[in-house]
Design a protein around this motif. Structure first.
Motif, PDB file in Angstrom:
ATOM      1  N   PHE A 190     -34.955  -6.323  76.926  1.00 27.78           N
ATOM      2  CA  PHE A 190     -34.507  -7.709  77.120  1.00 27.78           C
ATOM      3  C   PHE A 190     -32.982  -7.778  77.147  1.00 27.78           C
ATOM      4  O   PHE A 190     -32.399  -8.444  77.999  1.00 27.78           O
ATOM      5  CB  PHE A 190     -35.060  -8.605  76.008  1.00 27.78           C
ATOM      6  CG  PHE A 190     -36.457  -9.110  76.268  1.00 27.78           C
ATOM      7  CD1 PHE A 190     -36.663 -10.187  77.120  1.00 27.78           C
ATOM      8  CD2 PHE A 190     -37.549  -8.512  75.675  1.00 27.78           C
ATOM      9  CE1 PHE A 190     -37.946 -10.664  77.368  1.00 27.78           C
ATOM     10  CE2 PHE A 190     -38.832  -8.980  75.907  1.00 27.78           C
ATOM     11  CZ  PHE A 190     -39.040 -10.057  76.764  1.00 27.78           C
ATOM     12  N   TYR A 191     -32.346  -7.105  76.185  1.00 27.65           N
ATOM     13  CA  TYR A 191     -30.884  -7.107  76.165  1.00 27.65           C
ATOM     14  C   TYR A 191     -30.320  -6.497  77.451  1.00 27.65           C
ATOM     15  O   TYR A 191     -29.327  -6.990  78.014  1.00 27.65           O
ATOM     16  CB  TYR A 191     -30.368  -6.325  74.955  1.00 27.65           C
ATOM     17  CG  TYR A 191     -30.634  -7.008  73.635  1.00 27.65           C
ATOM     18  CD1 TYR A 191     -30.045  -8.223  73.329  1.00 27.65           C
ATOM     19  CD2 TYR A 191     -31.482  -6.430  72.683  1.00 27.65           C
ATOM     20  CE1 TYR A 191     -30.279  -8.851  72.110  1.00 27.65           C
ATOM     21  CE2 TYR A 191     -31.731  -7.052  71.470  1.00 27.65           C
ATOM     22  CZ  TYR A 191     -31.135  -8.260  71.192  1.00 27.65           C
ATOM     23  OH  TYR A 191     -31.379  -8.880  69.998  1.00 27.65           O
ATOM     24  N   PHE A 192     -30.953  -5.442  77.916  1.00 26.02           N
ATOM     25  CA  PHE A 192     -30.517  -4.780  79.149  1.00 26.02           C
ATOM     26  C   PHE A 192     -30.677  -5.717  80.340  1.00 26.02           C
ATOM     27  O   PHE A 192     -29.789  -5.819  81.203  1.00 26.02           O
ATOM     28  CB  PHE A 192     -31.343  -3.507  79.343  1.00 26.02           C
ATOM     29  CG  PHE A 192     -30.871  -2.610  80.456  1.00 26.02           C
ATOM     30  CD1 PHE A 192     -29.520  -2.325  80.622  1.00 26.02           C
ATOM     31  CD2 PHE A 192     -31.777  -2.046  81.342  1.00 26.02           C
ATOM     32  CE1 PHE A 192     -29.085  -1.489  81.638  1.00 26.02           C
ATOM     33  CE2 PHE A 192     -31.354  -1.203  82.354  1.00 26.02           C
ATOM     34  CZ  PHE A 192     -30.002  -0.927  82.511  1.00 26.02           C
ATOM     35  N   LEU A 212     -21.541  -6.479  75.068  1.00 28.56           N
ATOM     36  CA  LEU A 212     -21.036  -5.120  74.902  1.00 28.56           C
ATOM     37  C   LEU A 212     -21.576  -4.208  76.003  1.00 28.56           C
ATOM     38  O   LEU A 212     -20.853  -3.355  76.525  1.00 28.56           O
ATOM     39  CB  LEU A 212     -21.426  -4.580  73.527  1.00 28.56           C
ATOM     40  CG  LEU A 212     -20.746  -5.227  72.322  1.00 28.56           C
ATOM     41  CD1 LEU A 212     -21.282  -4.618  71.029  1.00 28.56           C
ATOM     42  CD2 LEU A 212     -19.226  -5.054  72.394  1.00 28.56           C
ATOM     43  N   GLU A 213     -22.845  -4.398  76.352  1.00 26.25           N
ATOM     44  CA  GLU A 213     -23.429  -3.587  77.413  1.00 26.25           C
ATOM     45  C   GLU A 213     -22.763  -3.881  78.756  1.00 26.25           C
ATOM     46  O   GLU A 213     -22.579  -2.981  79.582  1.00 26.25           O
ATOM     47  CB  GLU A 213     -24.938  -3.847  77.492  1.00 26.25           C
ATOM     48  CG  GLU A 213     -25.701  -3.353  76.271  1.00 26.25           C
ATOM     49  CD  GLU A 213     -27.181  -3.650  76.350  1.00 26.25           C
ATOM     50  OE1 GLU A 213     -27.646  -4.131  77.412  1.00 26.25           O
ATOM     51  OE2 GLU A 213     -27.889  -3.409  75.358  1.00 26.25           O
ATOM     52  N   PRO A 231     -25.394   3.349  78.921  1.00 26.41           N
ATOM     53  CA  PRO A 231     -24.442   2.567  78.129  1.00 26.41           C
ATOM     54  C   PRO A 231     -25.085   1.770  76.992  1.00 26.41           C
ATOM     55  O   PRO A 231     -24.577   1.798  75.863  1.00 26.41           O
ATOM     56  CB  PRO A 231     -23.787   1.666  79.167  1.00 26.41           C
ATOM     57  CG  PRO A 231     -23.867   2.440  80.428  1.00 26.41           C
ATOM     58  CD  PRO A 231     -25.196   3.131  80.363  1.00 26.41           C
ATOM     59  N   PRO A 232     -26.195   1.062  77.228  1.00 26.22           N
ATOM     60  CA  PRO A 232     -26.829   0.361  76.106  1.00 26.22           C
ATOM     61  C   PRO A 232     -27.235   1.296  74.974  1.00 26.22           C
ATOM     62  O   PRO A 232     -27.052   0.963  73.792  1.00 26.22           O
ATOM     63  CB  PRO A 232     -28.065  -0.289  76.741  1.00 26.22           C
ATOM     64  CG  PRO A 232     -27.717  -0.437  78.175  1.00 26.22           C
ATOM     65  CD  PRO A 232     -26.863   0.746  78.503  1.00 26.22           C
ATOM     66  N   GLY A 262     -31.336   0.945  71.965  1.00 21.07           N
ATOM     67  CA  GLY A 262     -30.669  -0.155  72.649  1.00 21.07           C
ATOM     68  C   GLY A 262     -30.732  -1.478  71.912  1.00 21.07           C
ATOM     69  O   GLY A 262     -30.502  -2.532  72.511  1.00 21.07           O
ATOM     70  N   TYR A 263     -30.991  -1.454  70.607  1.00 19.81           N
ATOM     71  CA  TYR A 263     -31.031  -2.666  69.803  1.00 19.81           C
ATOM     72  C   TYR A 263     -29.649  -2.930  69.180  1.00 19.81           C
ATOM     73  O   TYR A 263     -28.859  -2.009  69.014  1.00 19.81           O
ATOM     74  CB  TYR A 263     -32.043  -2.512  68.661  1.00 19.81           C
ATOM     75  CG  TYR A 263     -33.481  -2.738  69.041  1.00 19.81           C
ATOM     76  CD1 TYR A 263     -34.112  -1.962  70.006  1.00 19.81           C
ATOM     77  CD2 TYR A 263     -34.246  -3.714  68.412  1.00 19.81           C
ATOM     78  CE1 TYR A 263     -35.439  -2.154  70.339  1.00 19.81           C
ATOM     79  CE2 TYR A 263     -35.573  -3.912  68.733  1.00 19.81           C
ATOM     80  CZ  TYR A 263     -36.172  -3.137  69.699  1.00 19.81           C
ATOM     81  OH  TYR A 263     -37.488  -3.336  70.018  1.00 19.81           O
ATOM     82  N   PRO A 264     -29.372  -4.172  68.769  1.00 20.13           N
ATOM     83  CA  PRO A 264     -28.107  -4.459  68.087  1.00 20.13           C
ATOM     84  C   PRO A 264     -28.165  -4.203  66.590  1.00 20.13           C
ATOM     85  O   PRO A 264     -27.385  -4.769  65.832  1.00 20.13           O
ATOM     86  CB  PRO A 264     -27.913  -5.954  68.374  1.00 20.13           C
ATOM     87  CG  PRO A 264     -29.292  -6.495  68.423  1.00 20.13           C
ATOM     88  CD  PRO A 264     -30.132  -5.401  69.058  1.00 20.13           C
ATOM     89  N   THR A 265     -29.076  -3.354  66.142  1.00 21.75           N
ATOM     90  CA  THR A 265     -29.281  -3.106  64.712  1.00 21.75           C
ATOM     91  C   THR A 265     -28.002  -2.640  64.031  1.00 21.75           C
ATOM     92  O   THR A 265     -27.613  -3.156  62.977  1.00 21.75           O
ATOM     93  CB  THR A 265     -30.394  -2.057  64.510  1.00 21.75           C
ATOM     94  OG1 THR A 265     -31.582  -2.521  65.164  1.00 21.75           O
ATOM     95  CG2 THR A 265     -30.678  -1.838  63.037  1.00 21.75           C
ATOM     96  N   GLY A 266     -27.332  -1.657  64.606  1.00 22.38           N
ATOM     97  CA  GLY A 266     -26.088  -1.174  64.025  1.00 22.38           C
ATOM     98  C   GLY A 266     -24.983  -2.208  64.104  1.00 22.38           C
ATOM     99  O   GLY A 266     -24.185  -2.348  63.171  1.00 22.38           O
TER     100      GLY A 266
END
Length: 405
Positions: A51-53, A82-83, A97-98, A145-149
């Protein structure tokens, strides 16, 4: 301790984590029945990561009539932004990149957490705490590819700045984080409570009230910006909330309270996991390897969730006692994240669906358990081993195209 030495330990943990995840990926490809044979990068960029991608590639979409179908507006914008920046160097079609951005943020969060842990705990306990933070099962999302970090990095930055009295910097970190995930709003609420009480104790003057309001607005500035965008683009500032219907309708207030008091609700996931594993083994023995492994994996996910919930409660309880004088705001923020999770996820039909990932920002968990592990190292090593194994297992499942949440 020399400043340089403070980087060696988290660097070693990052390498160990990468080794465990690489081993998991290789084992998953070698021994698990595969769901498809697309390139590895495409398989790792899975579930929410896709989804983020897609948001990065095509922007947001929202169709109110299809609110019960998963739509991109349910996902916050910081990760896609960011991606988008990363795509300048490789184009928007590449999933690399993601994945690299997610991994870089995850690695940076381990370094940031170690620095914070050294402020709150003794060196031995800080090392255990950092290891548990690095090996927590949700760290598998660093390669998906998650925003976890990114979320963890913002939370750690906010809490560290708050402890040092850098309140505007703390609010800025929260503001950035509130554009990455709704979880950060719970952290901001804890900081607001502590900051508000401290200011109002000095007297509720107009200047102090204005200061507090401005500070609170900065804490949620990312969320406010996202809502303003939705109002402009879709004429609905709350579209992201309406879109949550795709993941189930929330029960009534009374039903939620009943579930929280019902011990059967707490063990439902573990029991469901046991049944799924039994069914999967039966299917595997009957020669249906892919359906069998799918059921086994779903059961393992539920067991990981149950294990993570136990560790989370224990860690938060200990942190509340240990950090009472030095850094209680970290424990308070952890409880706010936990209560938010319990109410908005655990009390719904999703139950303990995403425990490791959604409780990751409650970083007091790791400080509390790190303190305990420093005094009971055998227990600490056992939990670390289980956690690292779970992280590698999650990587194996992700590489095989299985359900990882």
């Amino acid at each position: 301790m020399k400043p340089r030495a403070g980087h060696l330990m988290p660097a070693g943990l990052v390498l160990a984590l990468l080794a465990a995840q690489a081993a998991g990926i290789l084992a998953g490809q070698a021994f698990l029945p595969q769901h498809g044979h697309t390139p590895l990068a495409q398989r790792l960029l899975s579930w929410d990561g896709r989804f983020y991608f897609a948001i990065m590639q095509q922007g947001y979409a929202w169709v109110p009539a299809a609110a019960h179908t998963a739509q991109s507006i349910a996902f916050f914008p910081m990760q896609p932004l960011l991606e988008y920046a990363g795509a300048v160097f490789s184009g928007r079609a590449s999933p690399l990149p993601p994945l690299l951005i997610s991994l870089a943020c995850g690695a940076a969060s381990i370094f940031a957490f170690h620095a914070l842990a050294r402020e709150a705990l003794n060196p031995r306990a800080a090392s255990f705490a950092t290891a548990l933070f690095a090996f927590w099962p949700a760290s598998s999302f660093f390669i998906m590819g998650y925003p976890t970090g990114l979320i963890s990095l913002c939370v750690i930055g906010a809490l560290g700045a708050h402890l040092r009295g850098q309140y505007w910097r703390s609010a800025l970190w929260c503001g950035l984080g509130s554009a990455a995930a709704p979880t950060v709003v719970f952290v901001a609420a804890a900081l607001y409570l502590e900051r508000g009480v401290a200011l109002l104790r000095q007297g509720a003057t107009a200047r102090r009230v204005a200061h507090l309001v401005a500070w609170a607005l900065l804490c949620v500035s990312g969320l406010i910006g996202f809502m303003l965008y939705q109002q402009w683009r879709f004429h609905d500032a709350l579209a992201f909330i309406h879109a949550q219907a795709a993941w189930g309708t929330a029960p009534a207030f009374a039903a939620r309270l009943y579930r929280l008091a019902d011990w059967h609700w707490y063990i439902q996931q573990a029991n469901a996991g046991r049944h799924e594993i039994a069914q999967g083994l039966a299917a595997w023995r009957a020669g249906e390897k892919t359906p069998g492994m799918t059921a086994i994996e779903a059961g393992v996910q539920r067991w990981i969730n149950s294990f993570s919930m136990i560790v989370a409660v224990l860690g938060l309880a200990i942190a509340s006692a240990v950090l009472w004088r030095r850094a209680f705001i970290i424990a308070l923020a952890g409880w706010f994240v936990f209560v938010g999770y319990v109410w908005f996820i655990f009390s719904t039909d999703q139950n303990m669906l995403c425990v490791p990932r959604l409780l990751y920002p409650a970083i007091a968990i790791f400080l509390g358990f790190g303190w305990l592990a420093g005094r009971a190292p055998t227990l600490g090593r056992a939990v670390l081993a289980l956690s690292l194994f779970a992280t590698g297992l999650e990587a194996a499942f992700a590489a095989g195209g299985y359900w990882v949440v």
